[in-house]
Design a protein around this motif. Sequence first.
Motif, PDB file in Angstrom:
ATOM      1  N   ASP A  20       6.642 -12.099 -12.968  1.00 45.60           N
ATOM      2  CA  ASP A  20       5.852 -13.534 -12.566  1.00 45.60           C
ATOM      3  C   ASP A  20       4.410 -13.731 -13.287  1.00 45.60           C
ATOM      4  O   ASP A  20       3.863 -14.504 -14.031  1.00 45.60           O
ATOM      5  N   VAL A  21       3.564 -12.138 -13.920  1.00 49.04           N
ATOM      6  CA  VAL A  21       2.586 -12.025 -14.620  1.00 49.04           C
ATOM      7  C   VAL A  21       2.825 -11.563 -15.820  1.00 49.04           C
ATOM      8  O   VAL A  21       1.695 -11.888 -16.799  1.00 49.04           O
ATOM      9  N   PHE A  22       2.955 -10.424 -16.271  1.00 48.96           N
ATOM     10  CA  PHE A  22       3.486  -9.557 -17.303  1.00 48.96           C
ATOM     11  C   PHE A  22       4.251 -10.560 -17.998  1.00 48.96           C
ATOM     12  O   PHE A  22       3.866 -10.761 -19.342  1.00 48.96           O
ATOM     13  N   PRO A  23       5.240 -11.256 -18.358  1.00 44.08           N
ATOM     14  CA  PRO A  23       5.939 -11.843 -18.850  1.00 44.08           C
ATOM     15  C   PRO A  23       4.859 -13.096 -19.603  1.00 44.08           C
ATOM     16  O   PRO A  23       5.286 -13.813 -20.745  1.00 44.08           O
ATOM     17  N   ARG A  24       4.258 -13.877 -18.737  1.00 47.39           N
ATOM     18  CA  ARG A  24       2.877 -14.549 -19.681  1.00 47.39           C
ATOM     19  C   ARG A  24       1.901 -13.552 -19.915  1.00 47.39           C
ATOM     20  O   ARG A  24       1.090 -15.248 -20.665  1.00 47.39           O
ATOM     21  N   PRO A  81       0.152 -12.662 -23.217  1.00 48.59           N
ATOM     22  CA  PRO A  81       0.478 -12.314 -24.738  1.00 48.59           C
ATOM     23  C   PRO A  81       1.000 -11.311 -24.686  1.00 48.59           C
ATOM     24  O   PRO A  81       1.033  -9.598 -24.585  1.00 48.59           O
ATOM     25  N   GLY A  82       2.177 -11.289 -25.768  1.00 45.15           N
ATOM     26  CA  GLY A  82       3.323 -10.137 -25.452  1.00 45.15           C
ATOM     27  C   GLY A  82       4.228  -9.713 -24.251  1.00 45.15           C
ATOM     28  O   GLY A  82       4.770  -8.511 -24.939  1.00 45.15           O
ATOM     29  N   GLY A  83       4.231  -9.925 -23.096  1.00 45.55           N
ATOM     30  CA  GLY A  83       4.838  -9.623 -22.391  1.00 45.55           C
ATOM     31  C   GLY A  83       6.359  -9.964 -22.667  1.00 45.55           C
ATOM     32  O   GLY A  83       6.385 -11.205 -22.987  1.00 45.55           O
TER      33      GLY A  83
END
Length: 238
Positions: free
Chosen positions: A190-194, A196-198
Amino acid sequence: MAWRGLAAEFLQVPAVTRAYTAACVLTTAAVQLDLLSPFQLYFNPHLVFRKFQVWRLLTNFLFFGPLGFSFFFNMLFVRRRFRYCRMLEEGSFRGRTADFVFMFLFGGVLMILLGLLGSLFFLGQALTVMLVYVWSRRSPQVRVNFFGLLTFQAPFLPWALMGFSMLLGNSILVDLLGIAVGHIYYFLEDVFPRQPGGKRLLLTPASCEYWRKLLLDAPEEDPNYLPLPEEQPGPLQQ
């Protein structure tokens, strides 16, 4: 008639939550009835990898303790945790059964690896805490009434459960493990994909989707579906 009502209500529970709940209840009941021994269920790396008792990789997640003073209190907390498991499956994982199964697999594997460091033998409680943690982080605006004693935002729920578990004399290491693994999953999903560059790193294997279709054959969306009270908008959830 009471049994019929209970059975009908149980069949309304989503497939994954229903299967896991039934497995835990049957396993724990079998131990209480002396049909099984906890020594046949606990996680032991030597017995798993040297004696090929591979069932221990699963059964250590299904047993929730022997009959005793704290057993009934533990069951009360476990019941609440399974309720949040159901809300998670009916909420953010609705229509995504394969992803929900993969979360179980991801959490179970990571807990076994980390559990080796702490010599933890039964991880069912940690798994349910992980589920509660993920639900609480995805429902930050929900207010939870904790046994009529406390009212707080959902993200505080895992910590409240850990506190009461400590009051019952249980080790908080298991709860901390569930919170840690839940946070890792939440961050990666939920956090990392959102950022920048995730990007999304936890991609559900195609095999999970295949078995989901083969075994579950997920039904079409029910237009009359009504979520549990915790998933409905409102100022306070019980």
